[in-house]
Design a protein around this motif. Structure first.
Motif, PDB file in Angstrom:
ATOM      1  N   ASP A  89      93.366  78.255 103.253  1.00 49.86           N
ATOM      2  CA  ASP A  89      93.345  76.897 102.706  1.00 49.86           C
ATOM      3  C   ASP A  89      92.728  76.970 101.318  1.00 49.86           C
ATOM      4  OD1 ASP A  89      94.348  75.716 105.008  1.00 49.86           O
ATOM      5  OD2 ASP A  89      92.363  75.369 105.846  1.00 49.86           O
ATOM      6  N   LYS A  90      93.403  76.353 100.361  1.00 45.90           N
ATOM      7  CA  LYS A  90      92.879  76.279  98.999  1.00 45.90           C
ATOM      8  C   LYS A  90      92.699  74.808  98.667  1.00 45.90           C
ATOM      9  CE  LYS A  90      94.047  77.204  94.175  1.00 45.90           C
ATOM     10  NZ  LYS A  90      95.085  77.703  93.270  1.00 45.90           N
ATOM     11  N   LYS A  91      91.494  74.455  98.255  1.00 48.80           N
ATOM     12  CA  LYS A  91      91.212  73.078  97.876  1.00 48.80           C
ATOM     13  C   LYS A  91      90.855  73.075  96.398  1.00 48.80           C
ATOM     14  CE  LYS A  91      87.346  71.008  99.126  1.00 48.80           C
ATOM     15  NZ  LYS A  91      86.306  70.332  99.896  1.00 48.80           N
ATOM     16  N   THR A  92      91.651  72.350  95.593  1.00 44.95           N
ATOM     17  CA  THR A  92      91.401  72.261  94.162  1.00 44.95           C
ATOM     18  C   THR A  92      91.046  70.827  93.810  1.00 44.95           C
ATOM     19  OG1 THR A  92      92.965  74.034  93.698  1.00 44.95           O
ATOM     20  CG2 THR A  92      92.363  72.612  91.847  1.00 44.95           C
ATOM     21  N   ARG A  93      89.954  70.692  93.105  1.00 44.73           N
ATOM     22  CA  ARG A  93      89.507  69.363  92.672  1.00 44.73           C
ATOM     23  C   ARG A  93      89.526  69.349  91.153  1.00 44.73           C
ATOM     24  NH1 ARG A  93      83.791  66.333  93.967  1.00 44.73           N
ATOM     25  NH2 ARG A  93      84.222  64.594  92.616  1.00 44.73           N
ATOM     26  N   THR A  94      90.306  68.427  90.578  1.00 38.76           N
ATOM     27  CA  THR A  94      90.398  68.284  89.132  1.00 38.76           C
ATOM     28  C   THR A  94      89.796  66.939  88.744  1.00 38.76           C
ATOM     29  OG1 THR A  94      92.405  69.608  89.070  1.00 38.76           O
ATOM     30  CG2 THR A  94      91.964  68.217  87.147  1.00 38.76           C
ATOM     31  N   THR A  95      88.879  66.968  87.803  1.00 38.71           N
ATOM     32  CA  THR A  95      88.243  65.742  87.333  1.00 38.71           C
ATOM     33  C   THR A  95      88.492  65.612  85.842  1.00 38.71           C
ATOM     34  OG1 THR A  95      86.526  65.931  89.016  1.00 38.71           O
ATOM     35  CG2 THR A  95      86.058  64.481  87.153  1.00 38.71           C
ATOM     36  N   THR A 104      84.061  55.116  80.531  1.00 37.77           N
ATOM     37  CA  THR A 104      84.540  56.273  81.288  1.00 37.77           C
ATOM     38  C   THR A 104      85.869  56.001  81.960  1.00 37.77           C
ATOM     39  OG1 THR A 104      83.376  55.609  83.289  1.00 37.77           O
ATOM     40  CG2 THR A 104      82.208  57.098  81.804  1.00 37.77           C
ATOM     41  N   TYR A 105      86.621  57.051  82.077  1.00 34.24           N
ATOM     42  CA  TYR A 105      87.845  57.101  82.858  1.00 34.24           C
ATOM     43  C   TYR A 105      87.705  58.370  83.677  1.00 34.24           C
ATOM     44  CZ  TYR A 105      92.607  58.802  83.673  1.00 34.24           C
ATOM     45  OH  TYR A 105      93.739  59.316  84.243  1.00 34.24           O
ATOM     46  N   GLN A 106      87.708  58.261  84.973  1.00 35.78           N
ATOM     47  CA  GLN A 106      87.558  59.450  85.795  1.00 35.78           C
ATOM     48  C   GLN A 106      88.650  59.485  86.848  1.00 35.78           C
ATOM     49  OE1 GLN A 106      83.697  60.063  87.460  1.00 35.78           O
ATOM     50  NE2 GLN A 106      84.339  61.821  88.644  1.00 35.78           N
ATOM     51  N   GLN A 107      89.322  60.617  86.924  1.00 38.83           N
ATOM     52  CA  GLN A 107      90.373  60.813  87.912  1.00 38.83           C
ATOM     53  C   GLN A 107      90.057  62.091  88.670  1.00 38.83           C
ATOM     54  OE1 GLN A 107      94.257  61.481  86.304  1.00 38.83           O
ATOM     55  NE2 GLN A 107      95.261  61.268  88.265  1.00 38.83           N
ATOM     56  N   THR A 108      90.100  62.011  89.977  1.00 37.18           N
ATOM     57  CA  THR A 108      89.844  63.183  90.799  1.00 37.18           C
ATOM     58  C   THR A 108      91.023  63.388  91.730  1.00 37.18           C
ATOM     59  OG1 THR A 108      87.472  62.794  90.719  1.00 37.18           O
ATOM     60  CG2 THR A 108      88.266  64.227  92.472  1.00 37.18           C
ATOM     61  N   GLN A 109      91.563  64.600  91.735  1.00 38.85           N
ATOM     62  CA  GLN A 109      92.627  64.957  92.663  1.00 38.85           C
ATOM     63  C   GLN A 109      92.204  66.196  93.421  1.00 38.85           C
ATOM     64  OE1 GLN A 109      96.129  65.297  90.123  1.00 38.85           O
ATOM     65  NE2 GLN A 109      96.894  63.455  91.099  1.00 38.85           N
ATOM     66  N   THR A 110      92.458  66.197  94.701  1.00 39.36           N
ATOM     67  CA  THR A 110      92.148  67.350  95.528  1.00 39.36           C
ATOM     68  C   THR A 110      93.443  67.852  96.136  1.00 39.36           C
ATOM     69  OG1 THR A 110      89.979  66.426  96.019  1.00 39.36           O
ATOM     70  CG2 THR A 110      90.760  68.190  97.451  1.00 39.36           C
ATOM     71  N   TYR A 111      93.685  69.162  95.986  1.00 42.63           N
ATOM     72  CA  TYR A 111      94.873  69.803  96.524  1.00 42.63           C
ATOM     73  C   TYR A 111      94.449  70.676  97.699  1.00 42.63           C
ATOM     74  CZ  TYR A 111      96.822  68.600  91.978  1.00 42.63           C
ATOM     75  OH  TYR A 111      97.218  67.929  90.864  1.00 42.63           O
ATOM     76  N   TYR A 112      95.050  70.474  98.839  1.00 44.53           N
ATOM     77  CA  TYR A 112      94.813  71.336  99.989  1.00 44.53           C
ATOM     78  C   TYR A 112      96.073  72.169 100.188  1.00 44.53           C
ATOM     79  CZ  TYR A 112      90.985  68.191 101.059  1.00 44.53           C
ATOM     80  OH  TYR A 112      89.834  67.450 100.999  1.00 44.53           O
ATOM     81  N   ARG A 113      95.918  73.478 100.128  1.00 42.38           N
ATOM     82  CA  ARG A 113      97.047  74.372 100.309  1.00 42.38           C
ATOM     83  C   ARG A 113      96.801  75.175 101.574  1.00 42.38           C
ATOM     84  NH1 ARG A 113      98.774  79.602  97.231  1.00 42.38           N
ATOM     85  NH2 ARG A 113     100.945  79.668  97.845  1.00 42.38           N
ATOM     86  N   CYS A 121     103.837  77.753 102.856  1.00 45.88           N
ATOM     87  CA  CYS A 121     102.691  76.957 102.442  1.00 45.88           C
ATOM     88  C   CYS A 121     103.029  75.475 102.419  1.00 45.88           C
ATOM     89  CB  CYS A 121     102.222  77.371 101.042  1.00 45.88           C
ATOM     90  SG  CYS A 121     101.688  79.079 100.929  1.00 45.88           S
ATOM     91  N   ASP A 122     102.063  74.671 102.801  1.00 46.48           N
ATOM     92  CA  ASP A 122     102.130  73.219 102.682  1.00 46.48           C
ATOM     93  C   ASP A 122     101.032  72.802 101.717  1.00 46.48           C
ATOM     94  OD1 ASP A 122     104.120  72.896 104.660  1.00 46.48           O
ATOM     95  OD2 ASP A 122     102.605  72.972 106.235  1.00 46.48           O
ATOM     96  N   THR A 123     101.323  71.819 100.858  1.00 44.15           N
ATOM     97  CA  THR A 123     100.329  71.315  99.922  1.00 44.15           C
ATOM     98  C   THR A 123     100.203  69.811 100.106  1.00 44.15           C
ATOM     99  OG1 THR A 123     100.887  73.036  98.324  1.00 44.15           O
ATOM    100  CG2 THR A 123      99.664  71.137  97.492  1.00 44.15           C
ATOM    101  N   VAL A 124      98.962  69.351 100.229  1.00 52.54           N
ATOM    102  CA  VAL A 124      98.669  67.928 100.350  1.00 52.54           C
ATOM    103  C   VAL A 124      97.794  67.558  99.167  1.00 52.54           C
ATOM    104  CG1 VAL A 124      97.554  66.144 101.746  1.00 52.54           C
ATOM    105  CG2 VAL A 124      98.780  68.016 102.865  1.00 52.54           C
TER     106      VAL A 124
END
Length: 183
Positions: A89-95, A104-113, A121-124
């Motif tokens: 499982d790979k979890k990527t968090r981009t801010t 401020t403008y803040q965007q957070t995305q988390t990718y679960y691979r 592979c499945d990515t959410v």
């Protein structure tokens, strides 16, 4: 006053260094914590998982899971193990943050691979956004963390000549020497 301020700076620096280091090889205190866990699936079958923080490389997370599988195999009185399943499982968090004039403008995305033994592979993707008027000057940071799971079947000698079979003693010694002697 200067002693108090110096102490605060030293403490803050120590906390930053502690946060920016690899996950140590240790048992996780509970599910979801960093470190290794093992779940019995039968008399000689276990699921071994190692979860690392965002500073621990994927290869180290995999090696720690293999090390724990080898140690567990030996502790249970077996000589070698084979992998029945592997999962990463790979979890990527981009801010992204707007740094202009206090707005401020803040965007957070988390990718679960999630990948299986065959490489399927499945990515959410999940995330959220908080928007407050800003200047348009932005910075982005990404951090990935990994969790690696092995389902292992433990056996006694003789060991077959198979790519999926690991001599527990040799593997544990090699991985300990490479991973733990440098800590």
């Amino acid at each position: 006053m200067k002693t108090w301020l110096t102490g605060l700076i030293v403490l803050s620096s120590a906390l930053l260094v502690a946060c920016a280091s690899d996950t140590p090889y240790k048992p996780a205190e509970e599910r979801g914590d960093y470190g290794y866990t093992e779940t019995p699936l039968g008399d000689n079958r276990y699921r071994v998982t190692f979860e690392g923080n965002s500073v621990t490389p994927a290869e180290t997370v995999q090696d720690y899971a293999l090390l724990r599988a080898a140690e567990l195999t030996l502790a249970k009185g077996y000589d070698w193990f084979e992998t029945a399943d592997r999962n990463e499982d790979k979890k990527t968090r981009t801010t992204t943050t707007d740094t202009g004039f206090g707005a401020t403008y803040q965007q957070t995305q988390t990718y679960y691979r999630n990948c299986d033994l065959l490489g399927n592979c499945d990515t959410v993707v999940s995330g959220g956004t908080v928007v407050t008027p800003g200047s348009g000057i932005t910075t982005s940071t990404s951090r990935s963390s990994y969790k690696y799971s092995l389902e292992v079947v433990m056996r006694k000698n003789p060991m077959p000549d198979s790519a999926g079979a690991y001599d527990a003693r040799k593997l544990a010694n090699a991985l300990r020497q490479r991973l733990l002697d440098n800590q």
